[in-house]
Each structure stands twice: as structure tokens, then as C-alpha cells.
Design a protein around this motif. Structure first.
Motif, PDB file in Angstrom:
ATOM      1  N   LEU A   1       0.834  -1.214   0.000  1.00 50.92           N
ATOM      2  CA  LEU A   1       0.000   0.000   0.000  1.00 50.92           C
ATOM      3  C   LEU A   1       0.864   1.257   0.000  1.00 50.92           C
ATOM      4  O   LEU A   1       0.557   2.232  -0.708  1.00 50.92           O
ATOM      5  CB  LEU A   1      -0.921  -0.007   1.221  1.00 50.92           C
ATOM      6  N   ILE A   2       1.935   1.257   0.779  1.00 56.41           N
ATOM      7  CA  ILE A   2       2.829   2.415   0.821  1.00 56.41           C
ATOM      8  C   ILE A   2       3.468   2.636  -0.542  1.00 56.41           C
ATOM      9  O   ILE A   2       3.542   3.766  -1.050  1.00 56.41           O
ATOM     10  CB  ILE A   2       3.925   2.216   1.893  1.00 56.41           C
ATOM     11  N   LEU A   3       3.941   1.550  -1.155  1.00 60.49           N
ATOM     12  CA  LEU A   3       4.573   1.673  -2.468  1.00 60.49           C
ATOM     13  C   LEU A   3       3.573   2.158  -3.513  1.00 60.49           C
ATOM     14  O   LEU A   3       3.903   3.021  -4.354  1.00 60.49           O
ATOM     15  CB  LEU A   3       5.167   0.324  -2.877  1.00 60.49           C
ATOM     16  N   ALA A   4       2.363   1.616  -3.477  1.00 60.68           N
ATOM     17  CA  ALA A   4       1.345   2.050  -4.432  1.00 60.68           C
ATOM     18  C   ALA A   4       1.025   3.537  -4.265  1.00 60.68           C
ATOM     19  O   ALA A   4       0.920   4.276  -5.258  1.00 60.68           O
ATOM     20  CB  ALA A   4       0.076   1.217  -4.257  1.00 60.68           C
ATOM     21  N   ALA A   5       0.880   3.979  -3.024  1.00 60.24           N
ATOM     22  CA  ALA A   5       0.599   5.398  -2.781  1.00 60.24           C
ATOM     23  C   ALA A   5       1.751   6.271  -3.260  1.00 60.24           C
ATOM     24  O   ALA A   5       1.533   7.352  -3.819  1.00 60.24           O
ATOM     25  CB  ALA A   5       0.335   5.630  -1.298  1.00 60.24           C
ATOM     26  N   ALA A   6       2.985   5.822  -3.036  1.00 56.80           N
ATOM     27  CA  ALA A   6       4.145   6.593  -3.489  1.00 56.80           C
ATOM     28  C   ALA A   6       4.164   6.708  -5.010  1.00 56.80           C
ATOM     29  O   ALA A   6       4.486   7.773  -5.567  1.00 56.80           O
ATOM     30  CB  ALA A   6       5.434   5.933  -2.987  1.00 56.80           C
TER      31      ALA A   6
END
Length: 520
Positions: free
Chosen positions: A214-219
């Protein structure tokens, strides 16, 4: 939970129908396009407003299609109602502008059809209640937005920007699929309301993997460092597309984190990663923005910085403030892009006040001390009246006050007139009051729908200190910039910063962007 279907759920369907009508109108100045853009988006805005009223009267609502892990859920709560109304309003403003901006274009009907479809995807995204529907909405937005970026296919720069956007955006979609698989394996559900209750204590290994995805996708969705290049190159598309992207679509990554806040906050490591990624992106974007001469490019780098700061807020657990940031940034950036055409004339018409004396090192130190004392005093008064504040909220306020300290330094310069000193002091006071007032308002509006900031542990305190020191050092260097602006090394540094430290060129080389632009 009400059984009444909110009317805001029908807003995307209305825009899809409008998209079909617009697509059926070929040639220049099609008949429907003279009234359809404003009528359709104004109707969608009315449905969003009615949905908000229904939420206020009846509470949250869910509508579910299919069962099990493939469940497609539409959800209306405080967060989704706010974002839906915001997107519908921005869409109405942008489409009103686009009707005039594209008047007479050969493919005007196709442009409006793509804009309607993109807006419909964003309205589905803001009201999604499950990961499968979230992924479908993200994928649909990426497909239609790429076509909008290619509206002028003869422009090589537009083809290159569209290629980079598609690669980065859809890479985020793939990561989201991995997040969904991990989430279901760890918790047995993909609906956001059930997911919030399924999290209990420490996350399992697959839960940590889901949060990392999720963090990578948001970034990826928010164009963070070092993959921000695609966002700064979308100016080859028509201005309404830039406005919609920077004022609405780019916020989708932040909305993703806010929507999954309970899961993300359960991983201290992920929160620390958000602080580092967001803080670095904010500082980098703001610094590069100051070196840009083109108005739209400067606005694009401003978006990079704002998205980084929003991720920083999420990493600190200040979810309500992050949502407020998204709302404020959307309204500001839509206005900034749509009015950018008259910016040069507006600046040229300003009365030149003459040079302002550069502050000395002593004046800068004094200004920072005064700003922090003022902030501490006002924070104490607000806590006395409204109750205690979290360390994260106080730290964020300290970072914001560093920007005000730069203004105070101008007012405390040795040759500065008293009027300037008075104005900068008033600006400092106003900034502090505004920050705490908005903080109280954000918590009143959305605090009940979002988790509270966690009690800081050793890792959280380390991230808080690192963020405050980083913003303080950058603000201090900016305040002293007039003292070394004419040094030969400064000119070289400015060139490097104006080019974004050439990270975008490296990305072009990595993905073969120039070959794509040449041979597409």
C-alpha cells in the motif's frame, strides 16, 4: 447503517452516460458539447451534495455487489462524502473552463467524453468500500487519463509523458493487486469497514507485506521522489487536463492511505517509511519549485512538494489533517492552473516595492527563536482551551512555523522598515492561529471516522525529530540564501536544481522514453 441508497452513488453512472453522448458527437463544435459539460457535471455535483445530506441525516451507507473476495462495495461515510463533493465540484469548474478552452478543436467531443469518463472513475474511487473496486477504479482512471495526455499525439513530449505516466501508474495498480492478495490472506476480507475491525494487535507477516505494498502504491500514485518526472511533464496536455490531474487525480494516492488508515497505522515501520519518503519529497519538490521560470512547471513541482507533505502527515498519524490538506490543495491548485494564463500580466502589473535588505545570520537566528517562542505560547494557550495536542501535531506545527520564520527574518533585517517588521509579525501570529483552528475543525469533521495518532515509541520519536530538524535546516538555509546567492557555486547549483538533479532524464533512459517519443 442506513438501507437507503445514497444518490451520490449514481453520479459516476450519470457521467458515463454523458461520456457516451459526447463521444457520439464528431467534428468541430458538436451540438451537445455546447451545454453537456456544464449540465452533466453540475448534475453530478448536485447528486454529491444530496449524498452528503443523506449521510448527515442517516449515517454511513454501503451497497455491495457480488460476495467474497470479489465483492464490489460502494461506501458513503464522512471521508467519502467529503472527497466526492470535492471531486464533483472540481470537475464542474474544470469542465466549465474546458468548454471554452476546447471550443473549435477538431476532436472536442472525444475530449469531453474522456474527461467525463475520468471524472466518473475518480467518483467511484472516492466512494469505494473494498479493494477490488478500488483497483478497478485506479486502472480505469489510468487508461482514460493516458488518452487525455495523448490528446495532441503529434507532440513528442506528450507521448513521452504519457508513456512514463502509464508505466508508473499501472505499476501502482500491480502493487495494489499484490496488496489485496496479501490483505485477504492475512485477514480474510477486502472490505474497508470489516478490515478495520479485523486488525487486532500486531500484524502477521502477510499483513506487513500488504501495508508495504500500500505504501509503495501510494508513493507511485503521488509522484514521489525519485519518480516525480511524469507529473512535471504533463503540461503538453490541454490545461483542463493538467488542472484535473493536479487538483484531483494526484490526490488518489493520499486517499488510498486515508481509506486504509487502520491497516497502515498498525505498522510502525510503514509509518516511518511514509515520514521519510514524504519529507524528502516535500523538501526536494519545494526547493526545485523555487528555481523554475515557467509558471505551470513551478505549479507542477509545487504539487510534488504538497503530495510529499501530505504523505508526511499520514506517516505522523495525522489523518484528519492529511485529508484537510487534500481538500485545500485541490481547491488551490485548480484555481492556480486555470488562472495561470493571466499570471504573467498580473505579476507585470504589480507595483515594484524595491529591494528588501538581506537578513544577517543574527537576524535569522533571532527570527527563528521569536517564531518558536510565539508558536510555543500559542500552542500552550490552545491546549489550555481545547485540550492536549499530540506530539505529532505539535511537531507538524513546528515544521510549518519554520516557513513563517523566513518571513520574520525579512522583517528583522537591519535595513528593514518597521512596516515590514509589523507585517511579518502579524503573518506569524496569523499562521499559528490558523493552524490550530484548522486542526480543531479537521478533527471535528473527520476525527470520528479516522484513527487517532499513535502514542510515539522510540521509532516514532526518531522520525519526529528527524523531520523537524530537516525542515528547520532547509528553512534556515533558505533564509540565508540572499547572503550567498551571488557566489559562483550557487549558479551551478541552481541549474542542477532547475533540472530536478536530472532524475527525470535518468528515468527517461531507464524506460526508453526518448525512443518511445521518436518512434510512436
Amino acid at each position: 447503517m442506513t438501507d437507503v441508497i445514497p444518490l451520490s452513488f449514481f453520479a459516476p453512472l450519470l457521467l458515463i452516460l454523458a461520456s457516451g453522448l459526447a463521444a457520439s458527437q464528431p467534428g468541430r463544435r458538436p451540438t451537445l458539447v455546447s451545454w453537456l459539460p456544464e449540465a452533466a457535471t453540475l448534475s453530478a455535483l448536485a447528486l454529491a451534495a444530496i449524498g452528503l445530506i443523506q449521510f448527515l441525516l442517516s449515517g454511513p451507507a454501503n451497497v455491495t455487489l457480488l460476495d467474497g473476495p470479489a465483492a464490489l462495495v460502494m461506501r458513503l461515510d464522512a471521508v467519502s462524502a467529503t472527497m466526492t463533493l470535492l471531486v464533483a465540484f472540481i470537475g464542474w469548474v474544470v469542465m466549465r473552463y474546458a468548454k471554452t478552452y476546447l471550443d473549435g478543436e477538431e476532436r472536442e467531443g472525444r475530449f469531453h467524453a474522456l474527461m467525463f469518463a475520468t471524472l466518473a472513475g475518480v467518483l467511484v474511487l472516492t466512494q469505494t468500500g473494498s479493494m477490488p473496486l478500488l483497483i478497478l477504479a485506479f486502472a480505469a482512471i489510468g487508461i482514460t487519463l493516458r488518452q487525455l495526455l495523448l490528446f495532441y499525439p503529434g507532440r513528442a513530449a506528450a507521448r513521452r509523458a504519457a508513456t512514463k505516466f502509464a508505466l508508473v501508474w499501472h505499476a501502482g495498480d500491480v502493487v495494489l493487486v499484490l496488496a489485496a492478495i496479501s490483505t485477504y490472506a492475512a485477514f480474510g476480507t477486502l472490505t474497508f469497514d470489516a478490515l478495520g475491525t479485523a486488525i487486532n494487535g500486531d500484524l502477521p507477516l502477510l499483513g506487513h507485506l500488504a501495508v508495504g505494498c500500500l505504501i509503495l502504491a501510494a508513493a507511485l500514485k503521488t509522484a514521489t521522489f525519485p519518480l516525480q518526472g511524469w507529473l512535471t511533464e504533463v503540461m503538453e496536455a490541454p490545461t483542463p487536463v493538467s488542472a484535473l490531474l493536479h487538483a484531483g487525480i494526484i490526490n488518489a494516492g493520499g486517499f488510498l492511505l486515508i481509506r486504509t488508515a487502520e491497516l497502515v497505522q498498525a505498522s510502525p515501520g510503514a509509518m516511518a517509511a511514509l515520514v521519510m519518503i514524504g519529507g524528502l519529497t516535500a523538501l526536494f519538490g519545494a526547493t526545485v519549485m523555487l528555481t523554475q521560470s515557467a509558471i505551470k512547471t513551478a505549479l507542477a513541482w509545487s504539487t510534488v512538494a504538497q503530495m510529499g507533505f501530505m504523505l508526511l502527515q499520514c506517516g505522523l498519524g495525522l489523518w484528519a489533517l492529511a485529508l484537510l490538506h487534500l481538500v485545500a490543495h485541490s481547491l488551490y491548485k485548480a484555481h492556480a492552473f486555470l488562472s495561470s494564463g493571466g499570471a504573467v500580466a498580473a505579476v507585470a502589473s504589480l507595483r515594484r516595492p524595491g529591494p528588501v535588505a538581506a537578513p544577517s545570520v543574527g537576524a535569522v537566528l533571532k527570527s527563528f527563536a521569536l517564531a518558536l517562542v510565539l508558536y510555543g505560547t500559542m500552542a500552550g494557550l490552545f491546549m489550555l482551551v481545547a485540550g492536549p495536542k499530540t506530539p505529532q501535531a505539535l511537531a507538524l506545527g513546528t515544521m510549518l512555523i519554520f516557513g513563517v520564520a523566513y518571513l520574520v527574518a525579512q522583517g528583522l533585517a537591519d535595513a528593514a522598515p518597521w512596516a515590514l517588521t509589523r507585517r511579518t509579525a502579524a503573518a506569524s501570529f496569523g499562521a499559528v492561529v490558523t493552524y490550530f483552528t484548522f486542526q480543531l475543525g479537521a478533527h471535528a469533521l473527520w476525527g470520528g471516522s479516522l484513527p487517532e495518532a499513535p502514542v510515539p515509541g522510540a521509532l516514532e520519536w526518531a522520525m519526529i525529530v528527524l523531520a523537524v530538524l530537516s525542515f528547520g535546516l532547509v528553512a534556515f538555509a533558505q533564509a540565508l540564501f540572499p547572503l550567498w546567492a551571488h557566489h559562483p557555486a550557487t549558479a551551478g547549483l541552481r541549474v542542477h536544481l532547475a533540472n530536478g538533479l536530472y532524475l527525470n532524464a535518468l528515468l527517461d533512459r531507464l524506460i526508453g522514453g526518448y525512443r518511445v517519443a521518436k518512434h510512436s
